[in-house]
Design an enzyme around this catalytic site. Structure first.
Site, short mmCIF file in Angstrom:
data_model
loop_
_atom_site.label_atom_id
_atom_site.label_comp_id
_atom_site.label_asym_id
_atom_site.label_seq_id
_atom_site.Cartn_x
_atom_site.Cartn_y
_atom_site.Cartn_z
CB SER A 35 -30.85 64.38 13.76
OG SER A 35 -30.13 63.36 13.20
CG HIS A 52 -35.53 65.17 13.36
ND1 HIS A 52 -35.26 65.52 14.65
CD2 HIS A 52 -34.70 64.11 13.09
CE1 HIS A 52 -34.32 64.73 15.14
NE2 HIS A 52 -33.96 63.88 14.21
CD GLU A 110 -37.31 68.20 16.76
OE1 GLU A 110 -37.13 68.74 17.84
OE2 GLU A 110 -36.38 67.66 16.12
CG ASN A 168 -31.64 65.25 18.02
OD1 ASN A 168 -32.28 64.48 18.73
ND2 ASN A 168 -31.34 64.99 16.76
N1 CAA Z 1 -45.43 49.48 15.20
C1 CAA Z 1 -46.28 49.93 16.14
N2 CAA Z 1 -46.06 49.79 17.45
C2 CAA Z 1 -44.92 49.17 17.83
C3 CAA Z 1 -44.00 48.67 16.90
C4 CAA Z 1 -44.29 48.85 15.52
N3 CAA Z 1 -43.47 48.43 14.58
N4 CAA Z 1 -42.97 48.09 17.57
C5 CAA Z 1 -43.24 48.24 18.87
N5 CAA Z 1 -44.43 48.87 19.03
C6 CAA Z 1 -45.07 49.27 20.28
C7 CAA Z 1 -45.17 48.12 21.24
O1 CAA Z 1 -46.31 47.35 20.97
C8 CAA Z 1 -45.24 48.82 22.57
O2 CAA Z 1 -46.55 49.30 22.77
P1 CAA Z 1 -47.26 49.28 24.21
O3 CAA Z 1 -46.44 50.21 25.05
O4 CAA Z 1 -48.64 49.77 23.93
O5 CAA Z 1 -47.16 47.85 24.64
C9 CAA Z 1 -44.35 50.04 22.39
O6 CAA Z 1 -44.26 50.22 20.97
C10 CAA Z 1 -42.96 49.88 22.99
O7 CAA Z 1 -42.28 48.84 22.32
P2 CAA Z 1 -41.49 47.63 22.92
O8 CAA Z 1 -42.30 46.81 23.85
O9 CAA Z 1 -40.92 46.99 21.75
O10 CAA Z 1 -40.27 48.24 23.72
P3 CAA Z 1 -40.14 48.97 25.12
O11 CAA Z 1 -41.39 49.08 25.89
O12 CAA Z 1 -38.95 48.35 25.71
O13 CAA Z 1 -39.79 50.46 24.63
C11 CAA Z 1 -38.70 52.15 23.39
C12 CAA Z 1 -38.74 50.68 23.78
C13 CAA Z 1 -39.93 52.52 22.57
C14 CAA Z 1 -37.44 52.32 22.58
C15 CAA Z 1 -38.68 53.02 24.70
O14 CAA Z 1 -37.68 52.57 25.53
C16 CAA Z 1 -38.45 54.50 24.40
O15 CAA Z 1 -39.37 55.23 24.06
N6 CAA Z 1 -37.20 54.96 24.58
C17 CAA Z 1 -36.79 56.33 24.32
C18 CAA Z 1 -36.30 56.42 22.91
C19 CAA Z 1 -35.87 57.83 22.53
O16 CAA Z 1 -35.60 58.67 23.36
N7 CAA Z 1 -35.80 58.06 21.22
C20 CAA Z 1 -35.35 59.33 20.70
C21 CAA Z 1 -33.92 59.22 20.38
S1 CAA Z 1 -33.34 60.70 19.58
C22 CAA Z 1 -33.75 60.49 17.99
O17 CAA Z 1 -34.26 59.52 17.55
C23 CAA Z 1 -33.47 61.65 17.14
C24 CAA Z 1 -32.20 61.60 16.45
O18 CAA Z 1 -32.04 62.42 15.57
C25 CAA Z 1 -31.14 60.70 16.82
#
Ligand code: CAA
Length: 592
Positions: free
Chosen positions: A121, A142, A154, A192
């Site tokens: 990342s 990414h 990305e 990021n």
């Molecule tokens: N396969 C397919 N779909 C899945 C799944 C899987 N294994 N696990 C969960 N899902 C689906 C769920 O069914 C749900 O779908 P619907 O919305 O259609 O119901 C959806 O994914 C959301 O899942 P959850 O219900 O488990 O959880 P939530 O609604 O509380 O959301 C979250 C959790 C997805 C984390 C959400 O809060 C989110 O998008 N947060 C932001 C995360 C973010 O910003 N990530 C980037 C971080 S930076 C990074 O990653 C880069 C780096 O280099 C560090």
């Protein structure tokens, strides 16, 4: 001809590697998953089982699909097992020397045409690629956490990556159901680079006791519609990973906003890495669990026992904010006096509330009788005297200090003792309003968000003079009108604007530096971080002039070099491109 990718290697089965392996297997590919030892492989398999269990319970996958997905993944601890793969994605910890060693080894093991991707990342793909004899076939790929859910990928090209390789990787990402965005090799890439300055800023605010972790997170969820607050997101990402990303970005940019907040290092040293260790900013019921449990860090919410009684509310102003707030109070049964400078303005303001209530009725959100009862509770007024016996006055006039101060001085003359005087200012110090009265302890900020009837958040801003029972009353009143109050001190931008606008400004600087197009940056933030809007679409909605004014206020108060408004933002405002309201901003609009 596009390369045929059927078998893929994934190296490293931490949160990201396991998520990537799941995505690949889900798309029908055979996956060879490599870990450093059996324990690592077992943990990786556990991640995938847990995640697919969730997909199953949410109806995203059936039992047969789940079994097939698992069958497509083989686990190994030997890199040599990657001899036959067509594509490799590396997702080991962020350490350049370790990655270089893996890539050099892979170069000897795999077929000469195999493409190597790193999920790093923040490290340089160019630096990773030079450790192979095929730097033209090394790219960044990414993914975003959680990889099975977030669609952004990305794709990072270096100065030597072969164009056909990029085309193939883009097609491959699309085949996985992802949204690829191709960019150059720069620390933090798009998402990021924009996300982590914001996350770090939130840590600093927390570190300075400016607001509680719950309030910081609630502010961004309810004020901006973010899926998670910044501290909860850091727990998901992992504090160690976040530290590495920030540190690398800082060394490349020398931007102080990227220098990791000292608290991050302390927490990492103490083993508080976030969800993966069961504790970070929050405490979880088990490692890797998303369920937060109570802990000793939790600060008690504001005790509303000492709140003063509030039945009659005055609203001063006729703009969208004033009429929205009048509507919010009237709908919840408060008597409202809506004060304007002239009778026709007051009547027009009441008409505006009626229109908004009618809209709510048409949408089935409100009954006809509730709407007319709400309207019946609003009394228009012109004289300040009409506010003499209200328990709370909310000032929502123009965002100009002298105008607000004149209103507060006038209120001070007429409003009964013990009434609370609130300002909705978003950019002026609340203490300046308090200083215009003889009762600064009764003055508080109530920063509603536009449109007030819809947005749940209210920032309750206390000055150094605000009495505790005034804060308690503000919280109780917010609760009574169905809003979520967060408490913060009287500092430029309060919580939301202080966190949001520097990030928007950074996006403008990224555009100005020609790193990526506005549409790609918007896609990256929406699709990679689940944000409701990308930064440029949001800037156009807020108005570039308003955004510039807020950014200038932040810069003037904190004198933080990184907060200096982006010259491009200044130029667009000077040129009259103010966003949607003028039909042109970062995007062009058809003006209706
Ligand atoms: N396969 C397919 N779909 C899945 C799944 C899987 N294994 N696990 C969960 N899902 C689906 C769920 O069914 C749900 O779908 P619907 O919305 O259609 O119901 C959806 O994914 C959301 O899942 P959850 O219900 O488990 O959880 P939530 O609604 O509380 O959301 C979250 C959790 C997805 C984390 C959400 O809060 C989110 O998008 N947060 C932001 C995360 C973010 O910003 N990530 C980037 C971080 S930076 C990074 O990653 C880069 C780096 O280099 C560090």
């Amino acid at each position: 001809m596009a390369r045929d990718i059927a078998k893929v290697g994934v190296i490293g089965l931490g949160t990201m590697g396991a998520g990537i392996a799941e995505v690949l297997a889900r798309s029908g590919l055979s996956v060879v998953a490599v870990e450093i030892d059996d324990e690592g492989a077992r943990r990786g398999r556990g991640h995938i089982e847990h995640s697919t269990e969730r997909a199953l319970s949410k109806g995203k996958l059936d039992e047969a699909g789940r079994a097939a997905l698992h069958e497509r993944i083989t686990y190994t601890t030997a890199l040599a097992d990657l001899a036959e793969v067509d594509f490799v994605i590396e997702a080991i910890p962020e350490n350049l020397a370790a990655k270089a060693e893996v890539f050099a080894e892979l170069d000897k093991i795999t077929k000469p045409d195999t493409v190597f991707a790193s999920n790093t990342s923040s490290l340089s793909i160019t630096e990773i690629g030079v450790h192979t004899a095929r730097p033209g076939k090394v790219v960044g790929m990414h993914f975003f956490n959680p990889a099975p859910v977030l669609k952004l990928t990305e794709i990072v090209r270096t100065v030597v990556t072969e164009p056909e390789v990029i085309a193939d990787v883009v097609a491959f990402a699309e085949r996985l159901g992802k949204t690829p965005v191709v960019i150059g090799d720069r620390a933090g890439f798009i998402a990021n680079a924009l996300l982590f300055g914001y996350l770090n800023h939130a840590v600093r605010m927390y570190e300075q006791h400016y607001a509680t972790r719950e309030d910081l997170d609630a502010a961004m969820r309810f004020g901006c519609g973010y899926p998670m607050g910044p501290l909860a997101l850091l727990d998901l990402i992992g504090l160690d990973t976040a530290y590495e990303i920030l540190d690398t970005m800082y060394h490349q940019s020398r931007n102080r906003l990227h220098a990791p907040a000292p608290l991050l290092k302390q927490m990492i040293t103490a083993g508080l890495l976030g969800r993966k260790t069961g504790r970070g900013f929050y405490t979880y019921d088990a490692p890797d669990s998303p369920t937060v449990v109570a802990d000793s860090t939790q600060e008690s919410t504001v005790d509303t026992a000492s709140a003063r009684p509030v039945r009659r509310v005055g609203v001063v102003g006729t703009g969208t904010m004033a009429t929205g707030i009048a509507e919010v109070f009237a709908k919840r049964g408060f008597e409202v006096v809506l004060r304007a400078r002239a009778a026709e303005k007051a009547d027009a303001a009441v008409a505006k509330v009626r229109k908004s209530l009618d809209k709510a009725v048409a949408k089935g959100k409100l009954s006809e009788s509730d709407a007319s009862a709400a309207l019946g509770r609003i009394t228009p007024a012109v004289e300040f005297d009409a506010l003499a016996d209200v328990d709370l006055v909310v000032e929502a006039v123009a965002e100009e200090l002298s105008v607000k101060q004149a209103v507060f001085a006038a209120l001070d003359e007429v409003v009964k003792p013990g009434a609370i005087l609130a300002t909705t200012t978003s950019s002026l110090p609340v203490i300046e309003c308090a200083a215009a009265t003889t009762r600064p302890s009764d003055v508080v900020g109530l920063h509603f968000f536009n449109p007030a009837p819809v947005m749940k958040l209210v920032e309750v801003v206390h000055t150094i003079a605000t009495a505790p029972d005034v804060v308690a009353t503000a919280h109780a009143v917010c609760g009574a009108v169905g809003k979520h109050p967060v408490r913060c001190a009287d500092r430029a931008g309060f919580i939301v604007n202080a966190l949001l606008f520097p990030y928007l400004n950074d996006a403008v600087k990224m555009l100005e530096a020609h790193y990526a197009e506005a549409a790609d940056i918007d896609t990256a933030m929406k699709v990679g971080c689940g944000l409701p809007m990308g930064p440029f679409a949001l800037l156009d909605v807020v108005g570039l002039d308003v955004s510039l004014a807020i950014q200038r206020t932040l810069y003037n108060e904190f004198r933080e070099e990184g907060f200096a408004p982006a010259p491009l933002l200044e130029h667009l405002v000077t040129a009259g491109r103010l966003g949607r309201k003028t039909g042109k901003g970062f995007y062009d609009y058809t003006v209706r």
